[in-house]
Design a protein around this motif. Structure first.
Motif, PDB file in Angstrom:
ATOM      1  N   ARG A  48       0.854  -1.184   0.000  1.00 42.23           N
ATOM      2  CA  ARG A  48       0.000   0.000   0.000  1.00 42.23           C
ATOM      3  C   ARG A  48       0.887   1.230   0.000  1.00 42.23           C
ATOM      4  NH1 ARG A  48      -4.297   1.358   4.749  1.00 42.23           N
ATOM      5  NH2 ARG A  48      -2.385   1.776   5.867  1.00 42.23           N
ATOM      6  N   MET A 107      -5.218  -7.723   7.378  1.00 40.04           N
ATOM      7  CA  MET A 107      -5.821  -6.405   7.598  1.00 40.04           C
ATOM      8  C   MET A 107      -6.695  -5.986   6.418  1.00 40.04           C
ATOM      9  SD  MET A 107      -4.311  -6.227  10.414  1.00 40.04           S
ATOM     10  CE  MET A 107      -4.826  -4.669  11.098  1.00 40.04           C
ATOM     11  N   ALA A 120      -8.294  -2.754   5.582  1.00 41.74           N
ATOM     12  CA  ALA A 120      -8.333  -1.350   6.030  1.00 41.74           C
ATOM     13  C   ALA A 120      -9.159  -0.524   5.038  1.00 41.74           C
ATOM     14  CB  ALA A 120      -6.914  -0.846   6.216  1.00 41.74           C
ATOM     15  N   GLY A 146      -4.453   5.750   7.649  1.00 42.62           N
ATOM     16  CA  GLY A 146      -5.056   4.544   7.082  1.00 42.62           C
ATOM     17  C   GLY A 146      -4.882   3.318   7.950  1.00 42.62           C
ATOM     18  N   TYR A 147      -4.541   3.502   9.244  1.00 39.24           N
ATOM     19  CA  TYR A 147      -4.415   2.364  10.157  1.00 39.24           C
ATOM     20  C   TYR A 147      -5.739   2.115  10.858  1.00 39.24           C
ATOM     21  CZ  TYR A 147       0.458   1.561   9.415  1.00 39.24           C
ATOM     22  OH  TYR A 147       1.645   1.214   8.828  1.00 39.24           O
ATOM     23  N   ILE A 148      -6.006   0.830  11.074  1.00 35.15           N
ATOM     24  CA  ILE A 148      -7.249   0.438  11.732  1.00 35.15           C
ATOM     25  C   ILE A 148      -7.174   0.796  13.215  1.00 35.15           C
ATOM     26  CG2 ILE A 148      -8.658  -1.547  12.399  1.00 35.15           C
ATOM     27  CD1 ILE A 148      -7.883  -2.881   9.745  1.00 35.15           C
ATOM     28  N   GLY A 194      -1.928  -2.526  14.823  1.00 31.66           N
ATOM     29  CA  GLY A 194      -0.709  -1.900  14.293  1.00 31.66           C
ATOM     30  C   GLY A 194      -0.426  -2.402  12.892  1.00 31.66           C
ATOM     31  N   ASP A 195       0.846  -2.374  12.512  1.00 30.38           N
ATOM     32  CA  ASP A 195       1.248  -2.800  11.164  1.00 30.38           C
ATOM     33  C   ASP A 195       1.538  -4.305  11.195  1.00 30.38           C
ATOM     34  OD1 ASP A 195       2.847  -1.266   8.507  1.00 30.38           O
ATOM     35  OD2 ASP A 195       2.936  -3.425   8.843  1.00 30.38           O
ATOM     36  N   ALA A 196       0.647  -5.063  10.572  1.00 33.16           N
ATOM     37  CA  ALA A 196       0.725  -6.519  10.676  1.00 33.16           C
ATOM     38  C   ALA A 196       2.044  -7.043  10.095  1.00 33.16           C
ATOM     39  CB  ALA A 196      -0.456  -7.154   9.962  1.00 33.16           C
ATOM     40  N   GLY A 197       2.437  -6.538   8.918  1.00 34.21           N
ATOM     41  CA  GLY A 197       3.674  -7.010   8.288  1.00 34.21           C
ATOM     42  C   GLY A 197       4.882  -6.719   9.160  1.00 34.21           C
TER      43      GLY A 197
END
Ligand SMILES: O=P(O)(O)OC[C@H]1O[C@H](OP(=O)(O)OP(=O)(O)O)[C@H](O)[C@@H]1O
Ligand SMILES: O=c1cc[nH]c(=O)[nH]1
Ligand SMILES: [Mg+2]
Length: 209
Positions: free
Chosen positions: A104, A133, A135, A192-194, A199-202
């Motif tokens: 993204r 995710m 999002a 654009g974070y849920i 957090g940032d899954a990756g």
């Protein structure tokens, strides 16, 4: 319109709490994502078609059942979808695996595709696209478009955490797709974070931050 299934099994919900916790380190985060993915796969495969067969037991011939048709295809969206793959494969070890590479763009939040490789005869398989995710929904929608363009029929989408905006995007772009998620969270923040999300899954899976 595809359906949205929130998988509310207590074990899934319990483990998701620890996945969300910011103090959960990479090793435990990875293990928990795999465990939840296996439990979700159990629920998602509940309605797979069965075919009758005979098997010789030590005592007699049993008329029994096996899963019908070609083995299903799992399609993790790189990178973070990879974190869910082994958990599902624990349950369905002979599944075929395809990959869709997407990231993204941090400015536009639009997905950029960089890779796609799917198993043969994808049009004859049940296909599950896997990404933790959902999002804005741009990545999931692009992944679904990519697998459909190569022949997949009515793929399913499996994620850990979704928001209503992402669900709306997928439903608008892919009205045939059922979505399976462990949670529907509140909203997206300015990046654009849920929220509250995880957090940032990756980054959390691969220790890249
Ligand atoms: O619904 P969206 O707004 O498209 O966002 C969701 C996407 O963002 C994350 O991937 P990311 O782009 O961070 O790439 P990565 O998995 O390689 O870290 C996540 O794994 C989804 O693919
Ligand atoms: O909250 C989010 C949104 C997109 N991607 C993530 O990894 N986390
Ligand atoms: Mg991604």
């Amino acid at each position: 319109m595809g359906q949205v299934h929130v998988l509310d099994h207590p074990l899934i919900q319990h483990k998701l709490t620890y996945i969300r916790n910011k103090d959960t380190g990479t090793k435990e985060f990875r293990a928990l994502v795999q465990e939840v993915s296996m439990l979700m796969a159990y629920e998602i495969t509940r309605n797979l078609p069965l075919a009758e067969t005979d098997v010789e037991t030590p005592v007699a011939t049993a008329r029994t059942k096996v899963i019908a048709g070609k083995t299903l295809a799992l399609v993790p969206v790189l990178r973070a979808g990879l974190g869910m793959l082994d958990g599902i494969l624990n349950l369905i070890p002979n599944a075929k695996v395809g990959h869709v590479g997407l990231y993204r763009d941090p400015e536009t939040l639009k997905p950029v595709e960089y890779y796609c490789k799917l198993p043969p005869n994808v049009e004859e398989r049940d296909v599950i696209v896997v990404d933790p995710m959902l999002a804005t929904g741009g990545s999931a929608s692009a992944a679904l478009t990519a697998v459909k363009a190569r022949g997949a029929k009515q793929p399913k989408l499996m994620c850990l955490v979704a928001v209503p905006e992402g669900i709306r995007t997928v439903q608008a772009d892919h009205e045939d797709v059922d979505i399976y998620t462990a949670a529907i969270d509140e909203y997206l923040n300015d990046h654009g974070y849920i929220v509250p999300g995880l957090g940032d899954a990756g980054d959390r899976l691969f220790g890249t931050k």
